[in-house]
Write an enzyme that holds these catalytic residues in place. Structure first.
Site, PDB file in Angstrom:
ATOM      1  N   HIS A   1      17.985  16.572  23.636  1.00 49.25           N
ATOM      2  CA  HIS A   1      16.058  16.839  23.711  1.00 49.25           C
ATOM      3  C   HIS A   1      17.200  16.945  22.312  1.00 49.25           C
ATOM      4  CE1 HIS A   1      14.269  15.277  26.923  1.00 49.25           C
ATOM      5  NE2 HIS A   1      14.715  16.634  28.002  1.00 49.25           N
TER       6      HIS A   1
ATOM      7  N   LYS B   1      26.723  20.173  -2.982  1.00 52.26           N
ATOM      8  CA  LYS B   1      26.848  18.361  -2.148  1.00 52.26           C
ATOM      9  C   LYS B   1      28.132  18.536  -1.480  1.00 52.26           C
ATOM     10  CE  LYS B   1      23.308  17.189  -2.047  1.00 52.26           C
ATOM     11  NZ  LYS B   1      22.165  16.713  -0.604  1.00 52.26           N
TER      12      LYS B   1
ATOM     13  N   SER C   1      27.703  14.924  -6.075  1.00 44.07           N
ATOM     14  CA  SER C   1      26.063  15.031  -6.261  1.00 44.07           C
ATOM     15  C   SER C   1      26.151  15.271  -7.453  1.00 44.07           C
ATOM     16  CB  SER C   1      24.915  15.589  -5.511  1.00 44.07           C
ATOM     17  OG  SER C   1      23.905  15.895  -5.954  1.00 44.07           O
TER      18      SER C   1
ATOM     19  N   GLU D   1      25.732   7.842   6.516  1.00 50.09           N
ATOM     20  CA  GLU D   1      24.360   7.392   6.144  1.00 50.09           C
ATOM     21  C   GLU D   1      24.412   5.789   6.322  1.00 50.09           C
ATOM     22  OE1 GLU D   1      22.529  10.321   3.773  1.00 50.09           O
ATOM     23  OE2 GLU D   1      24.552  10.280   3.093  1.00 50.09           O
TER      24      GLU D   1
END
Ligand code: ARG
Length: 465
Positions: A157, A284, A278, A291
């Site tokens: 979970h 970043k 970024s 992704e």
């Protein structure tokens, strides 16, 4: 002008839009190598069976090889009015060798031709996906061996559940990939029957030798029913289903990498090679490759769903709907290939942050089960009662904002008077993982054994799936 290949009974050519909707050459030109291979096998068989004179066979063979060279060299001009790869090759063959080319299409149809071409392409692609999945297994098994004892939190979970090792987590994906590879191989074995010679749908009256063409093209045998041969695309569906499952495995791992590389988790570091910066936020380091692996599973599953829907209402045998099998299948299997390659690169470079993982492994009362097991083992409590006592201790620790191991012996004994200070040993994370020695459990020794077993299997490819 009516179509040169089939326009005998047509007075005029197709409407512009008809030509656009009908043409597949834009995407089936990639089947050129398979198409020419199939034609070479077919014409050789026609010669051996005495259906074509050997002079024609030789002319056609030379011509096909010349066409192949043109295509490989990039000099071939694909024309939309020739619809598809089959007619494009034959039309160019006619330009090169003249009337003999017209004999190539004896005892076959584009229907058995396209089924053969697609099977050859899917077969090659399944083989290379299998090899790529093996590379990823190898990268994961190497990481697993290196980090057999690196502790990390195990989740259910997405809540801290019990400590595991990083190597154990890597090996979970090695197992999934092994089943994926098994599915690629199963799909390959089932598709390996040759449709060539089924002709349009009913077979042919020419004395062809389908066993010879099947053998020449590396198939195990010819398909046994001509209708089935040209009417089904289950081989593409099966490849896409296997690919979808594999893509879902990769997507779940990619999701973990995305979560793990966030500043809040900071479990692992991806290399510069597989992250991006970024343009506005200098701090970043984005896990774009992960992704995209996660996202591309969408197109693989989409291709499977799309083709299932194309096929579900088609009466036997061939319908032009089936031309829609190609773009999705090509795109999906290529996407999976890219995902496997990207994952392999990411895993090779991946560095777990051992300190962060160890700290996280001990937080969230992750050794509560170890405490309950101790109560069962040492004091003979029934597990349910041990669970209850442990729950009270977790409650007491959490009320004070401390870990289980920070409770004093007196505090422990308030919940269960027979507890002794040997209990503290099982509250440590290292102890917890090394006690999980049951077969398939996370103990570092188990992980080492399994990683070593996999690395040996992967070295001997025939036994590795
Ligand atoms: N381009 C077609 C396809 O991909 C080839 C088969 C065409 N057959 C036909 N009878 N029109 O399915």
């Amino acid at each position: 002008m009516s179509n040169r290949m089939w326009g005998g009974r047509f007075a005029s050519g197709p409407a512009e839009i008809m030509e656009e909707i009908n043409a597949s050459i834009g995407f089936d030109k990639r089947l050129a190598p398979q198409d020419i291979r199939g034609s070479l096998a077919h014409v050789a068989m026609l010669g051996k069976a005495g259906i074509l004179p050997s002079a024609d066979v030789a002319t056609i063979e030379d011509g096909l090889k010349a066409v192949r060279e043109e295509i490989e060299g990039g000099g071939f001009v694909f024309k939309r009015e020739l619809e598809d790869i089959h007619m494009s090759v034959e039309s160019r063959l006619t330009e090169i060798v003249g009337t003999a080319a017209g004999r190539l299409h004896t005892a076959r149809s584009r229907n058995d031709q396209v089924a053969t071409d697609m099977k050859l392409w899917v077969r090659d692609t399944l083989d290379s996906l299998d090899a790529q999945a093996a590379d990823l297994q190898q990268a994961l098994a190497e990481k697993a061996l290196q980090h057999a004892a690196t502790v990390m939190p195990g989740f259910t979970h997405l809540q801290s559940a019990q400590p595991v090792t990083f190597g154990h987590h890597c090996l979970a994906y090695v197992e999934m990939l092994a089943r994926d590879r098994g599915r690629f191989r199963d799909a390959r074995a089932r598709l390996n029957e040759c449709p060539l010679g089924a002709a349009a749908l009913a077979g042919t009256s020419f004395p062809i030798d389908r066993h010879a063409t099947a053998e020449a093209l590396g198939f195990d045998r010819p398909t046994a029913n001509s209708l089935d041969s040209v009417a089904d695309r289950d081989f593409a569906l099966e490849a896409l289903a296997a690919a979808s499952i594999c893509a879902v495995h990769l997507s779940r791992f990619a999701e973990e990498l995305v979560v793990w590389t966030s500043a809040q988790f900071n479990f692992v570091k991806l290399s510069d090679g597989y992250t991006t910066g970024s343009s506005i936020m200098p701090q970043k380091r984005n896990p774009d490759a992960a992704e995209l692996v996660r996202a591309k599973s969408g197109r693989v599953i989409g291709a499977l769903t799309g083709l299932l829907i194309v096929m579900k209402g088609l009466p036997l045998a061939y319908s032009k709907d089936m031309q829609e099998d190609k773009e999705g299948t090509f795109d999906a299997l290529q996407a999976l290939s890219l995902c496997l390659a990207a994952m392999t690169g990411m895993v090779r470079d991946l560095e777990p942050n051992a300190d962060v993982l160890a700290r996280a492994a001990g937080s969230g009362y992750a050794t509560a089960t170890d405490l309950a097991d101790w109560l069962v083992r040492e004091l003979g409590l029934p597990f349910r009662e041990a669970h209850h006592v442990t729950g009270r201790l977790v409650g007491a620790a959490s009320a004070k904002g401390i870990g289980l191991e920070e409770l004093s012996l007196l505090e422990m004994q308030e919940a269960e008077p027979r507890i002794t200070d040997t209990v503290y040993a099982v509250l440590g994370v290292e102890n917890s993982v090394s006690s999980r020695t049951s077969y398939g459990g996370t103990a570092p020794d188990n992980v080492r054994t399994q990683a070593t077993r996999w690395l040996a299997l992967l070295k001997a490819p025939s036994a590795s799936a």
